[in-house]
Motif scaffolding. Structure first.
Motif, PDB file in Angstrom:
ATOM      1  N   ALA A 114     -22.188  16.636   5.508  1.00  0.00           N
ATOM      2  CA  ALA A 114     -23.117  16.597   4.361  1.00  0.00           C
ATOM      3  C   ALA A 114     -24.425  17.291   4.740  1.00  0.00           C
ATOM      4  O   ALA A 114     -24.993  18.052   3.951  1.00  0.00           O
ATOM      5  N   GLU A 124     -25.486  18.945  -4.094  1.00  0.00           N
ATOM      6  CA  GLU A 124     -24.574  18.186  -4.962  1.00  0.00           C
ATOM      7  C   GLU A 124     -23.209  18.131  -4.298  1.00  0.00           C
ATOM      8  O   GLU A 124     -22.563  19.171  -4.118  1.00  0.00           O
ATOM      9  N   VAL A 125     -22.796  16.934  -3.950  1.00  0.00           N
ATOM     10  CA  VAL A 125     -21.531  16.802  -3.237  1.00  0.00           C
ATOM     11  C   VAL A 125     -20.505  16.060  -4.088  1.00  0.00           C
ATOM     12  O   VAL A 125     -20.804  15.023  -4.678  1.00  0.00           O
ATOM     13  N   ILE A 151     -28.118  13.705  -0.301  1.00  0.00           N
ATOM     14  CA  ILE A 151     -27.210  14.365  -1.252  1.00  0.00           C
ATOM     15  C   ILE A 151     -27.087  13.560  -2.539  1.00  0.00           C
ATOM     16  O   ILE A 151     -27.329  12.345  -2.556  1.00  0.00           O
ATOM     17  N   ILE A 176     -15.976  17.919  -0.925  1.00  0.00           N
ATOM     18  CA  ILE A 176     -15.555  17.423   0.390  1.00  0.00           C
ATOM     19  C   ILE A 176     -14.379  16.469   0.181  1.00  0.00           C
ATOM     20  O   ILE A 176     -14.553  15.355  -0.300  1.00  0.00           O
ATOM     21  N   LYS A 213     -22.654  23.334  -5.742  1.00  0.00           N
ATOM     22  CA  LYS A 213     -21.778  22.182  -5.492  1.00  0.00           C
ATOM     23  C   LYS A 213     -20.861  22.377  -4.285  1.00  0.00           C
ATOM     24  O   LYS A 213     -20.322  23.464  -4.090  1.00  0.00           O
ATOM     25  N   ALA A 214     -20.701  21.289  -3.556  1.00  0.00           N
ATOM     26  CA  ALA A 214     -19.763  21.303  -2.427  1.00  0.00           C
ATOM     27  C   ALA A 214     -18.708  20.228  -2.647  1.00  0.00           C
ATOM     28  O   ALA A 214     -19.043  19.079  -2.953  1.00  0.00           O
ATOM     29  N   ALA A 270     -24.146  21.003   4.459  1.00  0.00           N
ATOM     30  CA  ALA A 270     -24.248  21.468   3.072  1.00  0.00           C
ATOM     31  C   ALA A 270     -25.723  21.504   2.648  1.00  0.00           C
ATOM     32  O   ALA A 270     -26.208  22.508   2.107  1.00  0.00           O
ATOM     33  N   SER A 273     -14.105  17.610   6.668  1.00  0.00           N
ATOM     34  CA  SER A 273     -14.860  16.844   7.656  1.00  0.00           C
ATOM     35  C   SER A 273     -14.131  16.714   8.995  1.00  0.00           C
ATOM     36  O   SER A 273     -14.665  16.122   9.926  1.00  0.00           O
ATOM     37  N   VAL A 285     -24.359  12.280  -4.952  1.00  0.00           N
ATOM     38  CA  VAL A 285     -22.914  12.089  -4.788  1.00  0.00           C
ATOM     39  C   VAL A 285     -22.227  11.851  -6.126  1.00  0.00           C
ATOM     40  O   VAL A 285     -22.676  11.037  -6.926  1.00  0.00           O
TER      41      VAL A 285
END
Ligand code: G1P
Length: 289
Positions: A41, A51-52, A96, A8, A5-6, A44, A130, A98
């Motif tokens: 994105a 998975e964002v 991604i 943002i 997971k990221a 990543a 970002s 979201v």
């Protein structure tokens, strides 16, 4: 342990880019024709994280919309025979997965990350900001993941900045382990001139162990009256090891106007169809002065 997971954070008000950001989220301002958030994105995804978790706020829904399908638009483009564009839009919608959570009040970056706690769960995760674009053969967050895979501890991205730039960044004091790797000993968020322990700045890429959440809960407002992620990580470094890695690649701080212009020129020069005309234009502009 594989990082899936990221986080943002995209709730920031973007006041440095007013009036552009009065109605358009700063994350959607384009560098050439791609919104900033899409580059991040993509980084990543290219690093193996799909998975964002967006930490969003008022007026930011269009960021999630950007990663949706738009069948009506696709149909119009199909009818016009613009199949390449249709393909590229589909890739964006598929790139991604979201999920999002709201940060109801702008209490700081540390607070934004804390908002993602339930969605992250009890596992290490990545954070990407970002405002920072990084152009590198191996994605920056991948470089940090490689260190994490080896050490199993939190890792943050570092870059050496100029003396007059330190006040814009979190600055790290650390013990150098090899040419690029540091063990973090202390961190200061946006030090005043003369207060800086080094010129090693934190760039917006982090791999964090989940222990950060309980520490962020206890962080009191710091620089700018905000709950700073830097202060949480600084505390983490007292309890566990935290590594800093001077990544390979070109960094653009697009939260800054000059950085934004530099990124626009640099990314345009990377495009086959724009490289020559942009180069010629720049030469012509400079020779006129
Ligand atoms: C944030 C962090 C800072 C870091 C910077 C990198 O600051 O708080 O430690 O150096 O991102 O871009 P911001 O630029 O959001 O004020």
């Amino acid at each position: 342990m594989k990082i899936k997971k990221a986080v943002i954070p995209v709730a920031g008000l973007g006041t440095r880019f007013l009036p552009a950001t009065k109605t358009v989220p700063k994350e959607l301002l384009p560098i050439v024709d791609i919104p900033a958030i899409q580059y991040v994105a993509q980084e990543a995804v290219d690093s193996g994280i799909a998975e964002v978790i967006f930490v969003t706020g008022r007026g930011k829904d269009s960021i999630e919309d950007h990663f949706d399908e738009i069948p009506e638009l696709e149909q119009v483009l199909e009818e016009r025979g613009q199949t390449e564009m249709v393909e590229s839009l589909r890739r964006i919608a598929e790139m991604i997965e979201v999920v999002s959570v709201r940060q109801k009040r702008p209490l700081g970056l540390g607070h934004a990350v804390l908002c993602a706690r339930d969605l992250v769960g009890n596992e290490p995760f990545a954070v990407l900001l970002s405002d920072d674009l990084i152009d590198s053969p191996s994605p920056c967050i991948r470089q940090l993941l490689d260190i994490f895979d080896e050490k199993g501890e939190s890792v943050i991205a570092l870059r050496r900045v100029l003396e007059h730039e330190v006040h814009r960044y979190g600055i790290v004091q650390g013990r150098q382990l090899n040419s690029r790797l540091y063990e973090v000993e202390n961190m200061v968020e946006k030090p005043r001139p003369g207060e800086t322990p080094s010129r090693l700045a934190i760039i917006g890429r982090y791999i964090l162990r989940p222990e950060i959440f309980s520490l962020l809960e206890k962080v009191t407002p710091g620089r700018g009256g905000e709950i700073q992620l830097t202060d949480g990580i600084s505390e983490l470094a007292r309890q566990k090891k935290v590594y800093g890695y001077e990544f390979e690649g070109e960094h653009y701080d697009i939260g800054d106007k000059l950085g934004f212009v530099k990124a626009t020129v640099a990314y345009a020069l990377k495009r086959a169809e724009l490289e020559r005309p942009v180069r010629e234009y720049l030469r012509a502009v400079i020779s006129k002065r």
